[in-house]
Design an enzyme around this catalytic site. Structure first.
Site, mmCIF file in Angstrom:
data_model
loop_
_atom_site.group_PDB
_atom_site.id
_atom_site.type_symbol
_atom_site.label_atom_id
_atom_site.label_comp_id
_atom_site.label_asym_id
_atom_site.label_seq_id
_atom_site.Cartn_x
_atom_site.Cartn_y
_atom_site.Cartn_z
ATOM 1 N N LYS A 121 0.859 -1.190 0.000
ATOM 2 C CA LYS A 121 0.000 0.000 0.000
ATOM 3 C C LYS A 121 0.893 1.237 0.000
ATOM 4 C CE LYS A 121 -3.232 2.674 2.906
ATOM 5 N NZ LYS A 121 -4.174 2.688 4.047
ATOM 6 N N ASP A 123 -2.603 10.237 3.492
ATOM 7 C CA ASP A 123 -4.006 9.854 3.639
ATOM 8 C C ASP A 123 -4.749 10.899 4.473
ATOM 9 O OD1 ASP A 123 -6.440 8.623 3.851
ATOM 10 O OD2 ASP A 123 -5.754 6.956 5.123
ATOM 11 N N LYS A 162 -10.352 13.119 7.612
ATOM 12 C CA LYS A 162 -9.957 12.840 9.000
ATOM 13 C C LYS A 162 -10.030 14.140 9.795
ATOM 14 C CE LYS A 162 -6.709 9.086 7.836
ATOM 15 N NZ LYS A 162 -7.415 7.921 8.421
ATOM 16 N N ASP A 210 1.643 6.533 5.289
ATOM 17 C CA ASP A 210 0.640 5.551 4.867
ATOM 18 C C ASP A 210 1.119 4.771 3.633
ATOM 19 O OD1 ASP A 210 -1.775 4.355 5.538
ATOM 20 O OD2 ASP A 210 -2.975 5.679 4.261
ATOM 21 N N ASP A 213 -12.237 7.087 3.331
ATOM 22 C CA ASP A 213 -11.034 6.863 4.136
ATOM 23 C C ASP A 213 -10.629 5.389 4.149
ATOM 24 O OD1 ASP A 213 -8.901 7.560 5.694
ATOM 25 O OD2 ASP A 213 -10.053 7.933 7.534
ATOM 26 N N GLU A 266 -9.425 3.677 1.814
ATOM 27 C CA GLU A 266 -8.854 3.774 0.454
ATOM 28 C C GLU A 266 -7.795 2.721 0.184
ATOM 29 O OE1 GLU A 266 -7.717 5.363 2.983
ATOM 30 O OE2 GLU A 266 -5.559 5.060 2.762
ATOM 31 N N ARG A 269 -7.598 -0.479 0.775
ATOM 32 C CA ARG A 269 -8.099 -1.722 0.199
ATOM 33 C C ARG A 269 -8.469 -1.549 -1.279
ATOM 34 N NH1 ARG A 269 -12.672 -1.992 4.722
ATOM 35 N NH2 ARG A 269 -10.962 -0.924 5.768
#
Ligand code: BES
Ligand code: MN
Ligand code: ZN
Length: 502
Positions: free
Chosen positions: A268, A273, A280, A292, A351, A353, A355
């Protein structure tokens, strides 16, 4: 180029010009005469030889003697020595040079012990200091001599070389993850990967936004929609020296070439993020969301070591890189994405994201029918809540392969804990309009994320490592430094080297 500041040498005798001498002391047995003190005296000074305990004493050779505890001598394994080496490096932060017997002070395999000591020394002195005016603020230590007399020398030299390669990769991954969002965009990490590939003998291919669109990678394209920075997918390929690609030479005869065990890594790479439209809250802790992309960094760092370590398996990697930002063009709740494998996903939280981008990476990985796929991702706060900062969560569809991941984690002291991939929870991500939605409810967040990923593995043996907990350290401790930890790098290197096809 090396990412750490230490020069490590291996020598048959003590380096008398070193500014400090590190002496390993067990919590049992006799105290070496060179120390010039009894156990009673050391204990009176508060030093019992516990793992990672240190005591600094002046000696009459204008050096410092730094005692470092290794605990009970019978239990002084590689993990203990890595921790002791980190403590020794921290205690030596005010001197430029150190000479130590630590690499030959433990039990068991000498190569593994020297590797662990080298890792501990390098990892505890490394700091991402590119943006600091004072580059020496952390540690002045520049050179370490590992003393390995007689017959131990060759094994220690070999272990130390391995340790340097591996620790340097960890430092690289930490540096990448510590870089601020504007200093490392998806395009920039892809360029960096190309450079690293050329330096370390692995093949690097970069896919841009148009190519990803043409390939039907709706997940990464969808997540990227809110950003002015285009996405990148980086594919890295390693084959052990001598192994030939396919059987081009004899088009008529069927290939007799042995097919090597093939492992694919998927990382990933969310460069930052923000949560996207599901923004967030404005909490300064979220500055760490620059990291991230720690999964992608660990994957790149791993690939950079394979040639140098002489890995015998075929390894391919996909780094899925984009940031996740809100804007007028951003992905909205209720939007439906069509992923690389044709499955459709209704967005219920922008959020979630990670996956979405991993889905495309896993689909591509599965298409080449490897023996196993492992993904690594800062995926869910739920996993961090459940297991804390000291271990990742691992889930998958193949227990034998999960066992290999767990073994690699145990061997590298990068702890992991298996969570169940409970199929009954699959209904939690049912969508009334698409094949699935991208979030479950409030319960079992780490598991529903893994169940989502499972939809894209086409049944290939697969394991998922959720590193949301251990990706970050709040303090300098042991061989960890404050900031991005690069957790998973040493685990994946170990897995790549030891991977066995079923
Ligand atoms: N990158 C985060 C997960 C994360 C949280 C990593 C803390 C490291 C530390 C991920 O993209 C995320 O936002 N996950 C959400 C999922 C939720 C919306 C289902 C989460 O965990 O809250
Ligand atoms: Mn997120
Ligand atoms: Zn994320």
């Amino acid at each position: 180029m090396k990412a750490n500041q230490l020069t490590i040498k291996v020598s048959k005798s003590n380096d008398s010009s070193a500014k400090s001498v590190g002496v390993a002391v067990a919590s049992n047995g006799t105290i070496a005469r060179e120390i010039g003190m009894s156990r009673e005296q050391l204990e009176a000074l508060g030093f019992e030889g516990k793992v990672g305990q240190t005591l600094i004493l002046p000696n009459n050779k204008k050096q410092l003697t730094i005692l470092v505890g290794i605990g009970e001598s019978a239990k002084a394994t590689a993990d203990v020595l890595r921790t002791a080496a980190a403590a020794l490096a921290r205690a030596s932060a005010k001197v430029v040079s150190l000479s130590t017997n630590l690499a030959v002070s433990g039990r068991g395999d000498r190569v593994a012990n020297a590797q662990a000591v080298t890792e501990g020394l390098i990892l505890a002195t490394h700091r991402y200091d590119a943006l600091k005016s004072d580059k020496n603020a952390t540690s002045k230590l520049e050179s370490v001599t590992l003393v390995a007399p007689g017959a131990t020398n060759a094994a220690v030299a070999r272990g130390s070389r391995r340790g340097e390669t591996i620790a340097d990769a960890v430092c690289l991954a930490r540096d990448l993850a510590n870089m601020p969002p504007a200093h490392l965009t998806a395009k920039m990490i892809a360029e960096r990967a190309q450079k690293i590939g050329a330096e370390t003998g692995v093949r690097v291919e970069v896919f841009n936004k148009d190519q990803l669109l043409a390939m039907g990678c709706g997940g990464i394209i969808g997540v990227n929609r809110g950003s002015v920075n285009p996405p990148r997918m980086v594919k890295i390929s390693y084959r052990p020296g001598g192994a030939r690609r396919g059987a081009k030479k004899s088009a008529t005869k069927k290939s007799t070439a042995v097919k090597l065990p093939h492992l694919i890594l998927v990382g990933k790479g969310v460069m930052y993020d923000s949560g996207g439209i599901s923004l967030k809250p404005s909490n300064p802790d979220h500055a760490m969301m620059k990291a991230d992309m720690s999964g992608a960094a660990a994957v790149l760092a791993t690939m950079s070591t394979l040639k140098s370590l002489g890995c015998k398996n075929q390894v391919t990697a996909y780094m899925m890189c984009t940031d996740n930002l809100p804007s007028g063009s951003a992905l909205a709740m209720g939007d439906v994405l069509t992923m690389r494998n044709g499955k459709t996903v209704e967005i219920h939280n922008t959020d979630a994201e990670g996956r979405l981008i991993l889905a495309d990476g896993l689909s591509l990985a599965a298409e080449s029918k490897p023996d196993a796929i492992v993904d690594i991702a800062t995926l869910t706060g739920a996993c961090a809540r459940a297991l804390g900062p000291q271990m990742s969560g691992v889930m998958g569809n193949d227990q034998k392969f999960i066992d290999q991941v767990v073994a690699a984690a145990a061997a590298t002291d990068e702890q992991t804990w298996q969570l169940p991939l409970e199929r009954k929870y699959r209904t939690m991500i049912d969508s009334y309009i698409a094949d699935m939605k991208n979030v479950g409810g409030t319960d079992a967040g780490a598991i529903t994320a893994a169940l989502f990923l499972d939809e894209f593995t086409a049944g290939r043996p697969w394991a998922h490592i959720d590193i949301a907990g251990p990706m970050w350290s709040d303090a300098d401790a042991g061989w960890l430094q404050r900031g991005a930890t690069a957790y998973g790098t040493r685990l994946l290197i170990n897995l790549a080297e030891n991977f066995k096809r079923r």
